[in-house]
Design a protein around this motif. Sequence first.
Motif, PDB file in Angstrom:
ATOM      1  N   GLN A  14       0.826  -1.206   0.000  1.00 54.55           N
ATOM      2  CA  GLN A  14       0.000   0.000   0.000  1.00 54.55           C
ATOM      3  C   GLN A  14       0.864   1.262   0.000  1.00 54.55           C
ATOM      4  N   GLU A  15       1.946   1.259   0.758  1.00 53.05           N
ATOM      5  CA  GLU A  15       2.829   2.428   0.781  1.00 53.05           C
ATOM      6  C   GLU A  15       3.405   2.688  -0.612  1.00 53.05           C
ATOM      7  N   ARG A  16       3.837   1.648  -1.274  1.00 53.33           N
ATOM      8  CA  ARG A  16       4.402   1.797  -2.621  1.00 53.33           C
ATOM      9  C   ARG A  16       3.329   2.280  -3.601  1.00 53.33           C
ATOM     10  N   THR A  17       2.132   1.741  -3.483  1.00 51.53           N
ATOM     11  CA  THR A  17       1.020   2.181  -4.328  1.00 51.53           C
ATOM     12  C   THR A  17       0.721   3.652  -4.084  1.00 51.53           C
ATOM     13  N   ASP A  18       0.716   4.059  -2.821  1.00 51.29           N
ATOM     14  CA  ASP A  18       0.463   5.461  -2.480  1.00 51.29           C
ATOM     15  C   ASP A  18       1.535   6.383  -3.053  1.00 51.29           C
ATOM     16  N   LEU A  19       2.787   5.973  -2.982  1.00 53.01           N
ATOM     17  CA  LEU A  19       3.866   6.792  -3.523  1.00 53.01           C
ATOM     18  C   LEU A  19       3.715   6.982  -5.033  1.00 53.01           C
ATOM     19  N   VAL A  20       3.455   5.897  -5.745  1.00 56.11           N
ATOM     20  CA  VAL A  20       3.264   5.990  -7.195  1.00 56.11           C
ATOM     21  C   VAL A  20       2.043   6.839  -7.516  1.00 56.11           C
ATOM     22  N   THR A  21       0.966   6.672  -6.751  1.00 52.24           N
ATOM     23  CA  THR A  21      -0.256   7.448  -6.984  1.00 52.24           C
ATOM     24  C   THR A  21      -0.003   8.941  -6.787  1.00 52.24           C
ATOM     25  N   ILE A  38      10.106   1.862  -7.839  1.00 52.71           N
ATOM     26  CA  ILE A  38       9.411   1.926  -6.546  1.00 52.71           C
ATOM     27  C   ILE A  38       8.930   0.544  -6.114  1.00 52.71           C
ATOM     28  N   ALA A  39       8.626  -0.310  -7.058  1.00 51.00           N
ATOM     29  CA  ALA A  39       8.144  -1.655  -6.730  1.00 51.00           C
ATOM     30  C   ALA A  39       9.219  -2.512  -6.056  1.00 51.00           C
ATOM     31  N   THR A  40      10.496  -2.173  -6.271  1.00 52.68           N
ATOM     32  CA  THR A  40      11.553  -3.056  -5.781  1.00 52.68           C
ATOM     33  C   THR A  40      12.581  -2.393  -4.874  1.00 52.68           C
ATOM     34  N   ILE A  41      12.661  -1.096  -4.896  1.00 57.64           N
ATOM     35  CA  ILE A  41      13.710  -0.402  -4.155  1.00 57.64           C
ATOM     36  C   ILE A  41      13.480  -0.523  -2.646  1.00 57.64           C
ATOM     37  N   ASP A  42      14.573  -0.563  -1.898  1.00 55.57           N
ATOM     38  CA  ASP A  42      14.503  -0.567  -0.438  1.00 55.57           C
ATOM     39  C   ASP A  42      14.240   0.874   0.004  1.00 55.57           C
ATOM     40  N   LEU A  43      13.056   1.146   0.477  1.00 54.19           N
ATOM     41  CA  LEU A  43      12.671   2.510   0.837  1.00 54.19           C
ATOM     42  C   LEU A  43      13.433   3.034   2.051  1.00 54.19           C
ATOM     43  N   ASP A  44      13.971   2.133   2.865  1.00 51.01           N
ATOM     44  CA  ASP A  44      14.710   2.538   4.063  1.00 51.01           C
ATOM     45  C   ASP A  44      16.210   2.724   3.808  1.00 51.01           C
TER      46      ASP A  44
END
Length: 162
Positions: A4-11, A105-111
């Motif tokens: 959901q976080e990744r979806t929100d970022l792309v959105t 965004i689908a694969t990157i380590d966000l942290d």
Amino acid sequence: MTTQERTDLVTMLDRSRGFLRFTVQNLTDEQAASRPVPSTELSLGGLIKHVSATERSWIAFATGTPGAHDNEEGWEDGFRMVPGETLDGLLADYAKVAAHTDELIATIDLDETHPLPEAPWFEPGATWTNRYVLFHLISEISQHAGHADILREAIDGQKTMG
């Protein structure tokens, strides 16, 4: 790192990009290259070009590409359309950059963190997470969409919102 976080970022990225793209719809190349405010460099086509380069640069930074922000050559041309460029061409390039970002965004380590380059506007020794880079991109694109709205209204009275 939820889906959901990744979806929100792309959105949110796509929403900001959409406002910018909407602002330049139905313009001629001449209108897109025009500078209707007292800036010697700022045009709608130039904003598309700048935002595309900025997104490309920050995504390179997020993937650890050294020197992602080191290109000062041609800096002024990054804010205006130069001979041979078209609005359609700039938008097509921007679409490729955006698609690459969305895939990443689908694969990157966000942290994951990276040290910021030395610059007067960054705190010495500061680092950003990839998540923060994406927040920054959303902010940057949104800010430039607002600039674009002002330029568009100065060209032909068209407003993105309102």
